[in-house]
Design a protein around this motif. Structure first.
Motif, PDB file in Angstrom:
ATOM      1  N   HIS A 170      25.582  -6.495  31.580  1.00 52.88           N
ATOM      2  CA  HIS A 170      26.256  -6.012  30.373  1.00 52.88           C
ATOM      3  C   HIS A 170      25.247  -5.354  29.437  1.00 52.88           C
ATOM      4  CE1 HIS A 170      28.164  -6.894  26.267  1.00 52.88           C
ATOM      5  NE2 HIS A 170      28.847  -5.917  26.798  1.00 52.88           N
ATOM      6  N   PHE A 171      24.090  -5.984  29.277  1.00 55.74           N
ATOM      7  CA  PHE A 171      23.056  -5.421  28.414  1.00 55.74           C
ATOM      8  C   PHE A 171      22.551  -4.095  28.982  1.00 55.74           C
ATOM      9  CE2 PHE A 171      18.686  -5.040  26.806  1.00 55.74           C
ATOM     10  CZ  PHE A 171      18.928  -5.164  25.438  1.00 55.74           C
ATOM     11  N   ALA A 172      22.396  -4.031  30.319  1.00 58.42           N
ATOM     12  CA  ALA A 172      21.950  -2.788  30.955  1.00 58.42           C
ATOM     13  C   ALA A 172      22.971  -1.682  30.738  1.00 58.42           C
ATOM     14  CB  ALA A 172      21.735  -3.020  32.452  1.00 58.42           C
ATOM     15  N   TYR A 173      24.251  -2.037  30.820  1.00 57.83           N
ATOM     16  CA  TYR A 173      25.318  -1.052  30.573  1.00 57.83           C
ATOM     17  C   TYR A 173      25.199  -0.492  29.154  1.00 57.83           C
ATOM     18  CZ  TYR A 173      29.970   0.704  29.377  1.00 57.83           C
ATOM     19  OH  TYR A 173      31.006   1.489  28.919  1.00 57.83           O
ATOM     20  N   LEU A 174      24.991  -1.367  28.176  1.00 58.88           N
ATOM     21  CA  LEU A 174      24.879  -0.933  26.783  1.00 58.88           C
ATOM     22  C   LEU A 174      23.650  -0.043  26.592  1.00 58.88           C
ATOM     23  CD1 LEU A 174      25.815  -4.245  24.923  1.00 58.88           C
ATOM     24  CD2 LEU A 174      27.266  -2.241  25.298  1.00 58.88           C
ATOM     25  N   GLU A 175      22.541  -0.395  27.243  1.00 60.86           N
ATOM     26  CA  GLU A 175      21.337   0.425  27.150  1.00 60.86           C
ATOM     27  C   GLU A 175      21.581   1.817  27.720  1.00 60.86           C
ATOM     28  OE1 GLU A 175      18.242  -1.861  29.123  1.00 60.86           O
ATOM     29  OE2 GLU A 175      17.259  -2.151  27.190  1.00 60.86           O
ATOM     30  N   LEU A 176      22.258   1.887  28.853  1.00 70.74           N
ATOM     31  CA  LEU A 176      22.546   3.173  29.484  1.00 70.74           C
ATOM     32  C   LEU A 176      23.484   4.011  28.627  1.00 70.74           C
ATOM     33  CD1 LEU A 176      22.975   2.048  33.202  1.00 70.74           C
ATOM     34  CD2 LEU A 176      21.134   3.459  32.268  1.00 70.74           C
ATOM     35  N   GLU A 177      24.439   3.333  27.956  1.00 72.61           N
ATOM     36  CA  GLU A 177      25.351   4.057  27.068  1.00 72.61           C
ATOM     37  C   GLU A 177      24.584   4.674  25.899  1.00 72.61           C
ATOM     38  OE1 GLU A 177      29.028   4.496  27.279  1.00 72.61           O
ATOM     39  OE2 GLU A 177      28.083   4.268  29.250  1.00 72.61           O
ATOM     40  N   ILE A 178      23.642   3.914  25.335  1.00 71.24           N
ATOM     41  CA  ILE A 178      22.838   4.424  24.221  1.00 71.24           C
ATOM     42  C   ILE A 178      21.996   5.613  24.680  1.00 71.24           C
ATOM     43  CG2 ILE A 178      20.917   3.887  22.667  1.00 71.24           C
ATOM     44  CD1 ILE A 178      22.017   1.022  22.529  1.00 71.24           C
ATOM     45  N   GLN A 179      21.391   5.491  25.868  1.00 68.20           N
ATOM     46  CA  GLN A 179      20.601   6.588  26.406  1.00 68.20           C
ATOM     47  C   GLN A 179      21.453   7.821  26.646  1.00 68.20           C
ATOM     48  OE1 GLN A 179      18.643   5.126  29.943  1.00 68.20           O
ATOM     49  NE2 GLN A 179      17.671   3.421  28.848  1.00 68.20           N
ATOM     50  N   SER A 180      22.679   7.600  27.147  1.00 69.68           N
ATOM     51  CA  SER A 180      23.592   8.707  27.414  1.00 69.68           C
ATOM     52  C   SER A 180      23.982   9.420  26.122  1.00 69.68           C
ATOM     53  CB  SER A 180      24.840   8.180  28.126  1.00 69.68           C
ATOM     54  OG  SER A 180      25.785   9.209  28.320  1.00 69.68           O
ATOM     55  N   ILE A 181      24.292   8.639  25.079  1.00 71.39           N
ATOM     56  CA  ILE A 181      24.680   9.230  23.794  1.00 71.39           C
ATOM     57  C   ILE A 181      23.509   9.996  23.183  1.00 71.39           C
ATOM     58  CG2 ILE A 181      25.333   8.686  21.413  1.00 71.39           C
ATOM     59  CD1 ILE A 181      26.982   6.357  22.550  1.00 71.39           C
ATOM     60  N   THR A 182      22.307   9.406  23.275  1.00 70.48           N
ATOM     61  CA  THR A 182      21.116  10.072  22.739  1.00 70.48           C
ATOM     62  C   THR A 182      20.868  11.398  23.444  1.00 70.48           C
ATOM     63  OG1 THR A 182      20.106   7.943  22.192  1.00 70.48           O
ATOM     64  CG2 THR A 182      18.639   9.848  22.338  1.00 70.48           C
ATOM     65  N   SER A 183      20.992  11.388  24.778  1.00 71.50           N
ATOM     66  CA  SER A 183      20.798  12.614  25.551  1.00 71.50           C
ATOM     67  C   SER A 183      21.840  13.665  25.187  1.00 71.50           C
ATOM     68  CB  SER A 183      20.869  12.306  27.054  1.00 71.50           C
ATOM     69  OG  SER A 183      19.846  11.430  27.445  1.00 71.50           O
ATOM     70  N   LEU A 184      23.095  13.209  25.021  1.00 68.37           N
ATOM     71  CA  LEU A 184      24.173  14.136  24.687  1.00 68.37           C
ATOM     72  C   LEU A 184      23.961  14.738  23.299  1.00 68.37           C
ATOM     73  CD1 LEU A 184      26.800  15.400  25.626  1.00 68.37           C
ATOM     74  CD2 LEU A 184      28.033  13.435  24.676  1.00 68.37           C
ATOM     75  N   MET A 185      23.489  13.931  22.352  1.00 68.52           N
ATOM     76  CA  MET A 185      23.246  14.446  21.007  1.00 68.52           C
ATOM     77  C   MET A 185      22.077  15.441  20.992  1.00 68.52           C
ATOM     78  SD  MET A 185      25.540  13.343  18.918  1.00 68.52           S
ATOM     79  CE  MET A 185      26.590  13.778  20.333  1.00 68.52           C
ATOM     80  N   ASN A 186      21.062  15.170  21.814  1.00 67.09           N
ATOM     81  CA  ASN A 186      19.952  16.115  21.928  1.00 67.09           C
ATOM     82  C   ASN A 186      20.429  17.433  22.539  1.00 67.09           C
ATOM     83  OD1 ASN A 186      18.121  14.282  20.866  1.00 67.09           O
ATOM     84  ND2 ASN A 186      17.475  13.521  22.861  1.00 67.09           N
ATOM     85  N   LEU A 187      21.306  17.319  23.530  1.00 66.78           N
ATOM     86  CA  LEU A 187      21.862  18.507  24.166  1.00 66.78           C
ATOM     87  C   LEU A 187      22.754  19.276  23.190  1.00 66.78           C
ATOM     88  CD1 LEU A 187      21.926  20.021  26.839  1.00 66.78           C
ATOM     89  CD2 LEU A 187      23.863  18.613  27.539  1.00 66.78           C
ATOM     90  N   PHE A 188      23.521  18.532  22.389  1.00 73.05           N
ATOM     91  CA  PHE A 188      24.365  19.148  21.355  1.00 73.05           C
ATOM     92  C   PHE A 188      23.500  20.001  20.423  1.00 73.05           C
ATOM     93  CE2 PHE A 188      26.449  19.465  17.313  1.00 73.05           C
ATOM     94  CZ  PHE A 188      27.822  19.421  17.553  1.00 73.05           C
ATOM     95  N   ALA A 189      22.393  19.421  19.976  1.00 72.85           N
ATOM     96  CA  ALA A 189      21.505  20.131  19.045  1.00 72.85           C
ATOM     97  C   ALA A 189      20.917  21.381  19.672  1.00 72.85           C
ATOM     98  CB  ALA A 189      20.395  19.192  18.579  1.00 72.85           C
ATOM     99  N   SER A 190      20.557  21.301  20.954  1.00 73.71           N
ATOM    100  CA  SER A 190      19.956  22.458  21.623  1.00 73.71           C
ATOM    101  C   SER A 190      20.956  23.585  21.849  1.00 73.71           C
ATOM    102  CB  SER A 190      19.339  22.027  22.959  1.00 73.71           C
ATOM    103  OG  SER A 190      20.343  21.694  23.902  1.00 73.71           O
ATOM    104  N   CYS A 191      22.242  23.236  21.974  1.00 66.57           N
ATOM    105  CA  CYS A 191      23.281  24.251  22.206  1.00 66.57           C
ATOM    106  C   CYS A 191      23.874  24.785  20.904  1.00 66.57           C
ATOM    107  CB  CYS A 191      24.395  23.672  23.084  1.00 66.57           C
ATOM    108  SG  CYS A 191      23.878  23.281  24.767  1.00 66.57           S
ATOM    109  N   ASP A 192      23.619  24.076  19.822  1.00 68.56           N
ATOM    110  CA  ASP A 192      24.106  24.526  18.515  1.00 68.56           C
ATOM    111  C   ASP A 192      23.153  25.614  18.005  1.00 68.56           C
ATOM    112  OD1 ASP A 192      25.284  24.800  16.031  1.00 68.56           O
ATOM    113  OD2 ASP A 192      24.412  22.948  15.217  1.00 68.56           O
ATOM    114  N   THR A 193      23.300  26.815  18.552  1.00 71.61           N
ATOM    115  CA  THR A 193      22.314  27.880  18.332  1.00 71.61           C
ATOM    116  C   THR A 193      22.220  28.356  16.882  1.00 71.61           C
ATOM    117  OG1 THR A 193      23.989  29.496  19.025  1.00 71.61           O
ATOM    118  CG2 THR A 193      22.435  28.719  20.694  1.00 71.61           C
ATOM    119  N   ASN A 194      23.334  28.294  16.137  1.00 71.96           N
ATOM    120  CA  ASN A 194      23.276  28.739  14.737  1.00 71.96           C
ATOM    121  C   ASN A 194      23.019  27.595  13.763  1.00 71.96           C
ATOM    122  OD1 ASN A 194      25.694  27.424  14.778  1.00 71.96           O
ATOM    123  ND2 ASN A 194      26.963  29.202  14.254  1.00 71.96           N
ATOM    124  N   GLY A 195      22.884  26.369  14.293  1.00 73.54           N
ATOM    125  CA  GLY A 195      22.510  25.230  13.471  1.00 73.54           C
ATOM    126  C   GLY A 195      23.518  24.809  12.425  1.00 73.54           C
TER     127      GLY A 195
END
Length: 242
Positions: free
Chosen positions: A171-196
């Motif tokens: 369960h803890f590993a699942y939560l860690e992976l979810e946090i990593q997934s959200i962090t990666s997605l937010m980083n990707l969001f920022a990189s694709c938000d070309t006009n900021g």
């Protein structure tokens, strides 16, 4: 779906409905729920003595029962219970087993269960690197000697692990992976938000999906865009995660 074929609820919603049906009056049900949450909180506060099942139950309910809970998280925990406690499928047998304070399982069976839990499309079809060793190393284990056979065979050793502890670590590993997934997605969001401007227009969303999976067709991207987009015809971080 649940066992009866109905839509699956979060544990939060299920417990609310159960208490309402059990006590009838909403005010009484709310009072009983508050008592339950308070007792769970006190138990979880005793980290060294708190049973893993209590800790997970408390987490799925939410600290104050204020939210609706996470259906994906509930589904993962139910799948983990089903894999780690095989007699889950057999009604009263499962109940008798599950009320035991400690359940030991062969390490080989636990490894199989962990692989099955995390070898899903969500994680690329394979257990994330190092996760299996991490889970098994954290799980409490004990080596036991099997009884000798009737023909005088030498006792053999078999490593067993605490199923509840494995459930807790999974369960803890699942939560860690979810946090990593959200962090990666937010980083990707920022990189694709070309006009900021903090939101994604269609062309930016198209770029984001292409970076996640280049095999997705433009038609599928358009459908996904319409599912996520708000009334302002753009996608913010909350809508993307939702």
């Amino acid at each position: 779906c649940d066992g009866g074929g109905g839509p699956r609820q979060t544990l939060n919603d299920y417990v609310r409905d159960f208490f309402t049906q059990q006590y009838g009056l909403a005010s009484v049900a709310k009072s009983k729920l508050s008592d339950l949450v308070a007792k769970l909180g006190a138990e979880v506060g005793q980290e060294k003595t708190c049973h893993p099942r209590v800790r997970i139950f408390h987490h799925l309910l939410g600290i104050d029962m204020g939210g609706s809970g996470d259906l994906d998280e509930c589904s993962f925990v139910l799948s983990a219970v089903q894999e780690l406690f095989p007699s889950w499928r057999y009604g009263s047998t499962f109940v008798r087993e599950f009320v035991q304070p400690s359940i030991m399982l062969p390490a080989e069976g636990v490894e199989f269960a962990v692989v099955k839990l995390f070898s899903t499309p969500k994680y690329g079809g394979a257990v994330p690197g190092g996760l299996l060793d991490k889970i098994l190393s954290k799980a409490k284990n004990v080596t036991i000697k099997a009884k000798a056979g009737s023909r005088g065979a030498q006792p053999s050793e078999q490593r067993q692990v605490d199923a509840d502890h494995v459930l807790d670590v999974c369960h803890f590993a699942y939560l860690e992976l979810e946090i990593q997934s959200i962090t990666s997605l937010m980083n990707l969001f920022a990189s694709c938000d070309t006009n900021g401007d903090g939101v994604l227009q269609y062309d930016e969303f198209l770029d984001l999906i292409a970076k996640i999976d280049s095999r997705v067709t433009p038609q599928d991207v358009l459908e996904m865009y319409h599912e996520c987009v708000g009334d302002d015809d753009v996608i913010d971080k909350g809508e993307l995660l939702g």
